[in-house]
Design a protein around this motif. Structure first.
Motif, PDB file in Angstrom:
ATOM      1  N   UNK A 124      27.561 136.357  32.689  1.00 48.96           N
ATOM      2  CA  UNK A 124      26.425 136.657  31.822  1.00 48.96           C
ATOM      3  C   UNK A 124      25.283 137.294  32.597  1.00 48.96           C
ATOM      4  N   UNK A 125      25.017 136.797  33.813  1.00 57.68           N
ATOM      5  CA  UNK A 125      23.896 137.317  34.602  1.00 57.68           C
ATOM      6  C   UNK A 125      24.315 138.426  35.566  1.00 57.68           C
ATOM      7  N   UNK A 126      25.567 138.875  35.455  1.00 62.43           N
ATOM      8  CA  UNK A 126      26.008 140.014  36.252  1.00 62.43           C
ATOM      9  C   UNK A 126      26.292 139.712  37.703  1.00 62.43           C
ATOM     10  N   UNK A 127      26.751 138.498  38.003  1.00 61.40           N
ATOM     11  CA  UNK A 127      27.047 138.128  39.388  1.00 61.40           C
ATOM     12  C   UNK A 127      28.540 137.917  39.632  1.00 61.40           C
ATOM     13  N   UNK A 128      29.369 138.404  38.742  1.00 63.45           N
ATOM     14  CA  UNK A 128      30.804 138.288  38.958  1.00 63.45           C
ATOM     15  C   UNK A 128      31.176 139.036  40.232  1.00 63.45           C
ATOM     16  N   UNK A 129      31.936 138.385  41.090  1.00 56.41           N
ATOM     17  CA  UNK A 129      32.280 138.935  42.389  1.00 56.41           C
ATOM     18  C   UNK A 129      31.445 138.363  43.518  1.00 56.41           C
ATOM     19  N   UNK A 130      30.373 137.643  43.162  1.00 54.52           N
ATOM     20  CA  UNK A 130      29.496 137.035  44.165  1.00 54.52           C
ATOM     21  C   UNK A 130      29.545 135.502  44.108  1.00 54.52           C
TER      22      UNK A 130
END
Length: 277
Positions: A124-130
């Motif tokens: 949701x917050x755009x941190x996929x991969x981190x």
């Protein structure tokens, strides 16, 4: 999707004892925030914004009047209220995934449900991969995204935001304001933003509450009937922004009887371990 709460302040006042004398920080605040509404609160230093957030999150219960969430008096911290601070306050020894998981430690549900919810909020917050990155490996904006995810992962009814982008550069701040609006609309919850940035308040808020200091009280409530996403360069936006700014310029200048007012406003340094619980 989270349930959106109704927040009501009824004749709310707050005092501290200074030299054994009562010092009024908030005076007779009455306001109803509707389910799913985004309300911005602006005001000069010393107007009690930070004290108000302490009361809304439940860190203090010694006040006059009532604070109600869905008709129930707020008493202590709870998973139905999440908060994001100016500093991200992530635990440096935990990864992004682990930091966000802190928000559901006391939540109901199975471990599998909690892991799925954490994954959903990372996306949701755009941190996929981190997920496995540590705070020192993130930019300031990414760290604030993680803090927002941690505040939302417990599916609160009310999201409180205490100058969440105040420490960021202008470009990152504007981008994250837009991202916050997207996340708020996606989650469908009630949000209260405290900020010194009038443009930010108008860009995000359905209404802007202008507070007047010493003691802190509501001076005006300005409606922002503009479509989202808002054109910050448009004439209608500028008119509302200037209206709010004019309220500050015409604000009566009162001399504080004790400089301690500013010091008390600084008591909003919430304990780091409180996070979003």
């Amino acid at each position: 999707m989270a349930h959106a709460g109704t927040l009501e302040l009824r004749h709310l006042s707050k005092h501290y004892l200074v030299d054994r004398q009562p010092l009024t920080i908030l005076q007779d605040l009455s306001l109803t925030i509707r389910p799913g509404e985004f309300v911005s609160i602006v005001g000069a230093s010393g107007c009690g914004k930070s004290t108000l957030l302490r009361l809304l999150i439940g860190l203090e219960d010694d006040y006059e009047g009532e604070i109600l969430l869905d008709g129930r008096r707020i008493a202590g911290t709870s998973l139905d209220r999440g908060i994001v601070f100016q500093e991200h306050r992530l635990f440096p020894w935990l990864t992004v995934e682990q930091n966000i998981s802190v928000g559901v430690l006391n939540a109901s549900g199975t471990e599998a449900d909690k892991r799925r919810t954490v994954r959903e909020h990372i996306a949701l917050v755009g941190l996929k991969g981190f997920e496995q990155a540590y705070p020192h490996q993130l930019s300031g904006g990414m760290s604030q995204r993680a803090a927002i995810a941690r505040a939302l992962v417990s599916r609160p009814e009310l999201l409180l935001l205490d100058e969440p982008f105040g420490a960021l550069d202008a470009l990152t701040r504007t981008h994250l304001q837009q991202e916050l609006e997207r996340i708020w609309r996606s989650e469908g919850i009630t949000a209260v933003l405290v900020t010194h940035d009038v443009e930010e308040a108008v860009a995000l808020g359905d209404r802007v509450v202008i507070m007047q200091p010493r003691p802190g009280r509501i001076q005006r409530v300005v409606d922002v009937p503009l479509p989202r996403e808002r054109d910050r360069h448009g004439a209608d936006f500028a008119a509302i922004r200037n209206d709010v700014l004019t309220a500050f310029q015409h604000e009566p200048q009162r001399r504080s009887p004790r400089p301690i007012v500013e010091a008390l406003a600084g008591l909003a340094a919430f304990p780091a371990w409180r996070l979003s619980i």
